[in-house]
Design an enzyme around this catalytic site. Structure first.
Site, PDB file in Angstrom:
ATOM      1  N   CYS A 132       0.782  -1.314  -0.087  1.00  0.00           N
ATOM      2  CA  CYS A 132      -0.031   0.043  -0.001  1.00  0.00           C
ATOM      3  C   CYS A 132       0.894   1.334   0.082  1.00  0.00           C
ATOM      4  O   CYS A 132       0.491   2.164  -0.679  1.00  0.00           O
ATOM      5  CB  CYS A 132      -0.943   0.045   1.227  1.00  0.00           C
ATOM      6  SG  CYS A 132       0.010  -0.076   2.782  1.00  0.00           S
ATOM      7  N   HIS A 187      -1.921   1.077   7.147  1.00  0.00           N
ATOM      8  CA  HIS A 187      -2.484   1.118   5.640  1.00  0.00           C
ATOM      9  C   HIS A 187      -2.974   2.358   5.017  1.00  0.00           C
ATOM     10  O   HIS A 187      -3.182   3.372   6.020  1.00  0.00           O
ATOM     11  CB  HIS A 187      -3.924   0.265   5.607  1.00  0.00           C
ATOM     12  CG  HIS A 187      -4.327  -0.324   4.281  1.00  0.00           C
ATOM     13  ND1 HIS A 187      -3.446  -0.714   3.357  1.00  0.00           N
ATOM     14  CD2 HIS A 187      -5.166   0.274   3.413  1.00  0.00           C
ATOM     15  CE1 HIS A 187      -4.351  -0.972   2.109  1.00  0.00           C
ATOM     16  NE2 HIS A 187      -5.076  -0.274   2.149  1.00  0.00           N
ATOM     17  N   HIS A 199      -5.895   1.965  -3.730  1.00  0.00           N
ATOM     18  CA  HIS A 199      -5.270   1.553  -2.717  1.00  0.00           C
ATOM     19  C   HIS A 199      -4.772   0.194  -3.013  1.00  0.00           C
ATOM     20  O   HIS A 199      -5.364  -0.370  -3.898  1.00  0.00           O
ATOM     21  CB  HIS A 199      -5.601   1.497  -1.299  1.00  0.00           C
ATOM     22  CG  HIS A 199      -6.636   0.591  -1.086  1.00  0.00           C
ATOM     23  ND1 HIS A 199      -6.877  -0.209   0.121  1.00  0.00           N
ATOM     24  CD2 HIS A 199      -7.806   0.440  -1.518  1.00  0.00           C
ATOM     25  CE1 HIS A 199      -8.190  -0.711   0.093  1.00  0.00           C
ATOM     26  NE2 HIS A 199      -8.723  -0.386  -1.000  1.00  0.00           N
TER      27      HIS A 199
END
Length: 246
Positions: A132, A187, A199
């Site tokens: 990510c 994240h 993402h």
């Protein structure tokens, strides 16, 4: 006497038989080219069809008809304009729940489409696999010219200027906690519009909705690394420097 009468009757029949059958024999048989119409075949009621010499590759038994349908109305100006948008815009307009006119950053669309579906791989930085924070770094660098974003999601959160959720704009970063009950950032994604963000999830690079139960519950905060000038210059090859406070 009777024999002579029978003989006369037979002769009369023979004499009239030719005149009875001659008109029928003079009619052209079906499929015979009629006189005066060498290029066509004559049928009843003097209707003729000219054979089509063009090759029919479809092998269909239906011949082409030259039918004049008249003038077809031209579509309106709005219909013509919308047809000029590339298929890429329609694809992401659906994914982002917006109109094609809203998608005015071709660099962002091209970048997302290039990476879309790439599998997740922790520590990865290529299309073979990416995580990510690497995806966020590459997007911000390629699309907005932000080349000094830190590598990890936690560092990206600390380096960005924190903003409220209702202030989110395209190019802002959104952060989540995905490990255990701690609210530490693990994240990151890049915000698009209408609560959508792109993402590198465990399912691969994709667009998700922040209002979905999981992301809504695990949302930590949002950060901005673009100043207004950079955000407006997202479609250009180069942009200004990062905002203060990074």
């Amino acid at each position: 006497m009777l024999k002579n009468l029978a003989y006369i009757t037979i002769l009369a029949c023979l004499a009239t038989s030719c005149s009875v059958f001659r008109p029928a024999a003079s009619k052209p048989a079906p499929g015979v080219v009629a006189e005066g119409n060498p290029n066509g075949v004559q049928f009843l009621s003097n209707v003729s069809v000219k054979p089509d010499t063009r090759k029919d590759n479809s092998r269909s038994a239906i011949t082409e008809m030259n039918t004049n349908l008249g003038n077809v109305p031209e579509p309106g100006a709005d219909a013509k304009a919308i047809e000029t948008y590339p298929a890429l815009k329609f694809k992401y307009a659906i994914l982002e729940n917006c109109s094609v006119e809203d998608l005015d950053n071709p660099k962002l669309l091209s970048f997302m489409d290039y990476w879309y579906g790439t599998p997740y791989h922790y520590g990865g930085t290529t299309r073979e696999g990416i995580d990510c924070s690497a995806f966020a770094f590459l997007l911000m660098s390629s699309v907005y010219g932000v080349a000094t974003l830190p590598r990890t999601s936690k560092e990206q959160y600390e380096a960005s200027r924190h903003i409220r959720r209702n202030e989110l704009q395209e190019g802002d970063l959104v952060f989540f906690h995905t490990l255990g009950k701690r609210r530490a950032v693990t994240h990151v994604g890049v915000y698009l519009r209408n609560n959508k963000f792109v993402h590198a999830s465990v399912s691969g690079v994709m667009i998700s909705d922040m209002n979905d139960g999981y992301y809504d519950r695990h949302f930590v905060g949002a950060g901005r690394v673009l100043d207004p000038a950079q955000a407006d210059a997202g479609t250009q090859a180069s942009v200004g420097s990062r905002s203060a406070g990074l």
